[in-house]
Structures are given as C-alpha cells and as structure tokens.
Write an enzyme that holds these catalytic residues in place. Structure first.
Site, PDB file in Angstrom:
ATOM      1  N   ASP A  99       0.851  -1.193   0.000  1.00 18.58           N
ATOM      2  CA  ASP A  99       0.000   0.000   0.000  1.00 18.58           C
ATOM      3  C   ASP A  99       0.893   1.251   0.000  1.00 18.58           C
ATOM      4  OD1 ASP A  99      -2.402   1.398   0.226  1.00 18.58           O
ATOM      5  OD2 ASP A  99      -2.380   1.358   2.427  1.00 18.58           O
TER       6      ASP A  99
ATOM      7  N   ALA B 262     -11.400   4.981   2.256  1.00 20.74           N
ATOM      8  CA  ALA B 262     -12.816   4.607   2.151  1.00 20.74           C
ATOM      9  C   ALA B 262     -13.415   4.085   3.461  1.00 20.74           C
ATOM     10  CB  ALA B 262     -12.989   3.579   1.039  1.00 20.74           C
TER      11      ALA B 262
HETATM   12  O1  G3H Z   1      -3.215   4.961   3.667  1.00 23.32           O
HETATM   13  C1  G3H Z   1      -2.583   4.700   4.673  1.00 23.32           C
HETATM   14  C2  G3H Z   1      -2.912   3.447   5.434  1.00 23.32           C
HETATM   15  O2  G3H Z   1      -3.972   3.674   6.314  1.00 23.32           O
HETATM   16  C3  G3H Z   1      -1.680   2.939   6.113  1.00 23.32           C
HETATM   17  O3  G3H Z   1      -1.357   3.736   7.200  1.00 23.32           O
HETATM   18  O4  G3H Z   1       1.037   4.315   6.841  1.00 23.32           O
HETATM   19  O5  G3H Z   1      -0.001   4.454   9.116  1.00 23.32           O
HETATM   20  O6  G3H Z   1       0.452   2.230   8.065  1.00 23.32           O
HETATM   21  P1  G3H Z   1       0.128   3.679   7.838  1.00 23.32           P
HETATM   22  P1  13P Z   2      -8.888   4.875   5.512  1.00 23.12           P
HETATM   23  O1  13P Z   2      -7.990   5.743   6.332  1.00 23.12           O
HETATM   24  O2  13P Z   2     -10.126   5.610   5.116  1.00 23.12           O
HETATM   25  O3  13P Z   2      -9.211   3.579   6.164  1.00 23.12           O
HETATM   26  O4  13P Z   2      -8.114   4.544   4.136  1.00 23.12           O
HETATM   27  C1  13P Z   2      -7.189   3.508   4.072  1.00 23.12           C
HETATM   28  C2  13P Z   2      -6.386   3.532   2.827  1.00 23.12           C
HETATM   29  O5  13P Z   2      -6.688   4.184   1.852  1.00 23.12           O
HETATM   30  C3  13P Z   2      -5.181   2.681   2.794  1.00 23.12           C
HETATM   31  O6  13P Z   2      -4.458   2.869   1.622  1.00 23.12           O
HETATM   32 ZN    ZN Z   3      -4.574   4.846   0.847  1.00 23.92          ZN
END
Ligand code: G3H
Ligand code: 13P
Ligand code: ZN
Length: 324
Positions: free
Chosen positions: A94, A228
């Site tokens: 991600d 989302a």
């Molecule tokens: O979009 C971000 C995700 O919620 C991941 O969050 O970078 O704190 O692990 P993080």
């Molecule tokens: P939220 O913070 O809305 O759960 O989004 C998560 C996300 O986009 C991770 O890439």
């Molecule tokens: Zn994201």
C-alpha cells in the site's frame, strides 16, 4: 519468470478485478500490522466467502518486520485453506513510495504493489509508475498507480488539500505507464477526519461525476478507492465514552461506497475503521477491568469484533461476500 509470490500461495489482482467488474462489487483491501488484524481479516473473509487483498504499508513493513510478514501471509493462506475457504488472497504493498521498495516487496512475495507517485509532477509520476510496471510485468505482479491527490497522510506522502483526479489525464496515464489499476481522488481522504463538518451539516457526496467521466475514458478498467473508511459512529462514541478524544470524526457513508462498488471501482481500501474497532474494544475493557493484564483478554475480544466488521463490510458495503 516464476515470481516469489507463488511460494506464498497468493495471487495477483487481475482475475479478481475482472470478476468484480462483471459482478458489480469491489474487492476489500484491508491493512494489517499484526497477527490479530491478519487473523480477523482472514476469518472474516473466509466465513463470508469474499476475495481479499491483504494490504501492507511501508510503515507496517517496518513495524512488523518484512521477513515475519512474508511468513505471516503464507500462514494466512494456509489457514484459509484449512477453513475450507477457496478464496483468492492477494498480498499488496500500500502506498509504495519508491521503485526500490516495490522491488523489495516483489522479492519477498508480494503479488501486487502500489506505486504512489500522486504527489509528483505528472511526468515524474508517469516515469516512476512505468519503471515499476516494467519491472513487475515479467513476474506477473499487478501494479496500482494513482492520479489525483487525497488529503491526509499517506505514509511519508502528506497533503493538506486534495486535488480531484482530472479525467482528461487518465487515458494517457494508463496508456503510457501500462499500470493495471488506478487509484483516483473523488472526495475521500485518509484517516478519521475526512470531512470538517459544522453543526447540522452532513457529509458531502463523493464526486460520482468524476468517477463516471473516468469510466467513460477507461471502459472496463479497474479503479481503486483509497480513504474509504466510514468512521462508524458507534465506535467513535465508544472510544470517547471510555476516555478517548475523537470529536468530530466522520467518514464516507456506506451507501456511497456501495454505489461506488457497483461501478468500475474494483478495490476499496479500509484501514481506519478496523483501527477504531480495536481501539474501542480495548478502551472499554481497560476501563471496565482495570486489573486485566493478559493481552489475550483484550486483543481476543478486539479481534472478535474486527471479524464482525469485516463480514459486515463484505456483505453490506462492498458486495464481495458469497462470491467464492
Ligand atoms: O493509507 C494509509 C494506510 O492507512 C496505512 O497507514 O502508513 O499508518 O500504516 P500507515
Ligand atoms: P482509511 O484511512 O479511510 O481507512 O483509508 C485507508 C487507505 O486508503 C489505505 O491505503
Ligand atoms: Zn490509501
């Protein structure tokens, strides 16, 4: 070239997105950082017969250790099999922020990566995304790109204001990069405070007009929705009742996500909602049982509630339940 991910037992997103597009639903992408989150996602998806994308951010990889993560994902696939669930499981990076990070994830068994060049100038975004696609293609690893900027924090990438995706750019971006799916900005944002609402105001609708224009430019192409989470008020209230401070937290209404899932949106990202469930349950237990100090006694109930959240999302929001 045989990709390392075959050893893990995960699959890329290509076939899953094709089926999601045909069936008018979206594949859930849940973030995980620890064992209990991973167990809850797998059990929730296995029991609701939903495909699933296990999402790992750069921060999660640093938090959990990349080697441990690889074997956790392998164990998760085995666990789903032992539960008798024949569901496709994808291991996805991600918000990858560099070519090297994507390369390293592919080497350690990821079947899908996101290269997030959304904060870069358009030509730079194209260059970086294409570099990752060219590297990933021989391994048949799927690559997600992003055009348009979501407000909020995306690991090291943070933005004060969102910039909606310009539908005029999407065809060229996909054509020149060869990317396999595209995250777009239509009014969602990361975290628990997606909308600043004054008293009496309701959440503004997502920009479905932009989504429709994107669909027209890219017929049958998988679109991804980040940010989302719905920030379920039940858990906001519970967190605040048991000593937390999350005033004014608001997310994307579930009906709007259901509508998006019926369209070309094939992947919906959810992290915040899961974090809130875990926090709410643990806060309650700590207040009600101040003598408790066995982590299983509070992580266990948090995991149980998270399983219910996953099943609810798959069944009532994404429409991915019962597809396998
Ligand atoms: O979009 C971000 C995700 O919620 C991941 O969050 O970078 O704190 O692990 P993080
Ligand atoms: P939220 O913070 O809305 O759960 O989004 C998560 C996300 O986009 C991770 O890439
Ligand atoms: Zn994201």
């Amino acid at each position: 070239m045989r990709a390392p991910y075959h050893e893990i037992g995960v699959v890329n997103t290509k076939e899953g997105f094709r089926k999601a597009m045909e069936g008018g639903y979206a594949v859930p992408a849940y973030n995980f950082n620890n064992m209990e989150q991973l167990q809850a996602i797998i059990v929730g998806c296995a029991e609701s017969r939903s495909p699933v994308i296990l999402q790992v951010s750069k921060g999660a990889r640093e938090y959990a250790n990349q080697t441990l993560l690889r074997y956790m994902a392998m164990g998760a696939v085995r666990m789903a099999c032992e539960m008798g669930a024949n569901i496709p499981i994808t291991l996805h990076l991600d918000h990858g922020d560099s070519f090297e990070l994507c390369k390293s994830c592919i080497a350690s068994g990821f079947s899908s990566v996101m290269i997030d060049g959304s904060h870069l100038a358009y030509e730079e975004n194209i260059k970086l995304t294409k570099q990752v696609v060219d590297y990933a293609n021989p391994f048949d690893v799927s690559v997600e790109g992003e055009l348009g900027v979501l407000a909020g924090i995306e690991d090291d990438v943070s933005a004060e204001k969102s910039h909606y995706t310009d539908p005029k750019q999407v065809q060229e971006f996909v054509g020149r990069t060869g990317v396999h799916s595209l995250a777009i900005s239509i009014g969602t944002s990361h975290g628990a405070y997606k909308f600043k609402l004054k008293p009496g105001e309701t959440v503004p609708p997502l920009r479905f007009d932009i989504l429709k224009d994107v669909e027209k430019k890219l017929p049958g192409f998988p679109i991804v929705l980040h940010g989302a989470s719905s920030v379920l008020q039940k858990y906001v209230a519970m967190i605040n009742e048991y000593g937390g401070k999350l005033e004014g937290a608001a997310g994307v209404p579930e009906e709007q996500l259901r509508e998006a899932a019926r369209s070309a949106v094939c992947k919906i990202n959810i992290d915040t909602d899961g974090r809130m469930v875990v926090t709410a349950v643990i806060r309650k237990i700590f207040v009600e049982n101040p003598k408790e100090f066995d982590p299983r006694k509070y992580m266990g109930p948090a995991r149980k509630e998270l399983i219910e959240l996953v099943k609810h999302k798959n069944t009532n929001v994404l429409g991915s339940a019962g597809r396998y």
